[in-house]
Design an enzyme around this catalytic site. Structure first.
Site, PDB file in Angstrom:
ATOM      1  N   GLY A 146       0.816  -1.214   0.000  1.00  0.00           N
ATOM      2  CA  GLY A 146       0.000   0.000   0.000  1.00  0.00           C
ATOM      3  C   GLY A 146       0.850   1.265   0.000  1.00  0.00           C
ATOM      4  CG  PHE A 147       0.136   6.112   0.592  1.00  0.00           C
ATOM      5  CD1 PHE A 147       1.256   6.744   0.046  1.00  0.00           C
ATOM      6  CD2 PHE A 147      -0.607   6.787   1.566  1.00  0.00           C
ATOM      7  CE1 PHE A 147       1.635   8.009   0.475  1.00  0.00           C
ATOM      8  CE2 PHE A 147      -0.236   8.045   1.990  1.00  0.00           C
ATOM      9  CZ  PHE A 147       0.887   8.658   1.454  1.00  0.00           C
TER      10      PHE A 147
ATOM     11  CG  ASP B 199      -0.993  -5.563   0.393  1.00  0.00           C
ATOM     12  OD1 ASP B 199      -2.168  -5.704  -0.005  1.00  0.00           O
ATOM     13  OD2 ASP B 199      -0.518  -4.473   0.742  1.00  0.00           O
TER      14      ASP B 199
ATOM     15  N   GLY C  78      -3.568  -2.695  -2.366  1.00  0.00           N
ATOM     16  CA  GLY C  78      -2.114  -2.625  -2.552  1.00  0.00           C
ATOM     17  C   GLY C  78      -1.749  -2.964  -3.994  1.00  0.00           C
TER      18      GLY C  78
ATOM     19  CE1 TYR D 188      -8.939   2.770   8.632  1.00  0.00           C
ATOM     20  CE2 TYR D 188      -9.249   4.985   9.478  1.00  0.00           C
ATOM     21  CZ  TYR D 188      -8.419   3.995   9.016  1.00  0.00           C
ATOM     22  OH  TYR D 188      -7.065   4.214   8.942  1.00  0.00           O
TER      23      TYR D 188
ATOM     24  CE  LYS E  54      -6.464   1.791  11.397  1.00  0.00           C
ATOM     25  NZ  LYS E  54      -5.274   0.955  11.145  1.00  0.00           N
TER      26      LYS E  54
ATOM     27  CB  THR F 218      -0.053  10.413   5.671  1.00  0.00           C
ATOM     28  OG1 THR F 218       0.025  10.525   7.097  1.00  0.00           O
ATOM     29  CG2 THR F 218       1.350  10.239   5.130  1.00  0.00           C
TER      30      THR F 218
END
Ligand code: UDP
Length: 294
Positions: free
Chosen positions: A10-11, A31, A36, A122, A126, A152
């Protein structure tokens, strides 16, 4: 060190792997390749310190944001505890603060999340995973580090991931209208991925193995409207701005308090947003000529 990176293609994962290999660590990427990309790992494929596996950390559970965070993290906690002396770094998120009533957000703030809203899968995933991490530390002595990553951006972002930076840059480069949700007065604080990766490695390697949680983000706060104008300027695009409805539970403002990162990791971001955006724009210019994304 031997380091397993989940979401390695992924990023953020691929940027982290690049830095870890530069530090001469042995890196294994896992992954499931849902989002990804193998292309993100192709620069490392001949590196003898690098191995890549296609695997889903949520197995045997279903793939969705809750499963990834809750059961995926639970699997990794068990895996970490089964090793002789492994440390687990869990990437949490500023989303644990929800639509915050405290500004900027300190790690001590417990957040304002709507548990039944569209972002909850999400956010609550988390939050629950953080709970697993700290319960496993208390009960089983898990060596764990928790970072809370704020917005980010940078190279290897997907052009179609729906995030504000990628959307605006791709729209500007393609001469399409920039889609500002709401009136654009909501704020975000954008951190360039190189700064984030440096913070992640400092947290992994902390000599006293602190657990945090520690915020990693850039305190430079700007409105979404300002960001749209900045990207139009930097790309030289003549695209117009189009205002669309604000999705529900969209946080009105977000800015990390990074006092703890400064104090414990001697870390703060160094890449100014214009520099980071300029690099990201050239990355997307290049990526868009190679893909068929419309
Ligand atoms: N946003 C926007 N246009 C877009 C994508 C996002 O105005 O095309 C807004 C979104 O409503 C939010 C901010 O930009 O207020 C950041 O969105 P993103 O999805 O990148 O991150 P997050 O909301 O998770 O912080």
């Amino acid at each position: 060190m031997k380091i397993l990176v989940t979401g390695g293609a992924g990023f953020i994962g691929s940027n982290l792997i690049m830095a870890l290999l530069q530090h001469n660590h042995q890196v294994v990427s896992i992954d499931n390749y849902y989002t990804g990309k193998t292309a993100n790992l192709s620069p490392f494929k001949d590196n003898p310190n690098f191995k890549e596996y296609s695997y889903d950390i949520t197995i045997p559970w279903k793939d969705n944001p809750e499963a990834t965070n809750i059961w995926g993290t639970q699997n990794l906690i068990e895996f970490t505890l089964a090793q002789k002396s492994a440390r687990l770094l869990f990437s949490s998120t500023s989303e644990v603060y929800g639509d915050p009533h405290e500004h900027p957000q300190k790690e001590s703030y417990h957040g304002n999340v709507n548990p039944i809203g569209i972002r909850a899968c999400y956010d609550e995933g988390k939050r629950a995973a953080e709970t697993f991490c700290f319960d496993s530390k208390r009960q089983f002595g898990l060596n764990v580090a928790v970072i809370r990553i704020f917005n980010t951006y940078g190279i290897n972002m997907l052009p179609d991931d729906g995030r504000v930076v990628s959307n605006f840059i791709v729209q500007a480069l393609k001469g399409r209208e920039l889609t500002v949700y709401g009136d654009g007065t909501q704020t975000r604080s954008l951190c360039y991925v190189d700064d984030l990766v440096r913070g992640i490695i400092l947290m992994m390697n902390h000599p006293q193995h602190i657990s945090g949680p520690i915020n990693l983000g850039n305190p430079h706060e700007q409105t979404v409207q300002e960001l749209a104008e900045q990207i139009l300027n930097l790309t030289g695009s003549s695209s117009k701005i189009r205002y669309l409805p604000l999705p529900s539970d969209d946080p009105k403002k977000r800015k990390p308090d990074i006092t703890l990162a400064q104090q414990y990791l001697d870390w703060e971001p160094t890449v100014p947003v214009t520099t980071g955006l300029t690099q990201t724009i050239s990355y997307f210019k290049n990526a868009l000529t190679k893909t068929t994304i419309t």
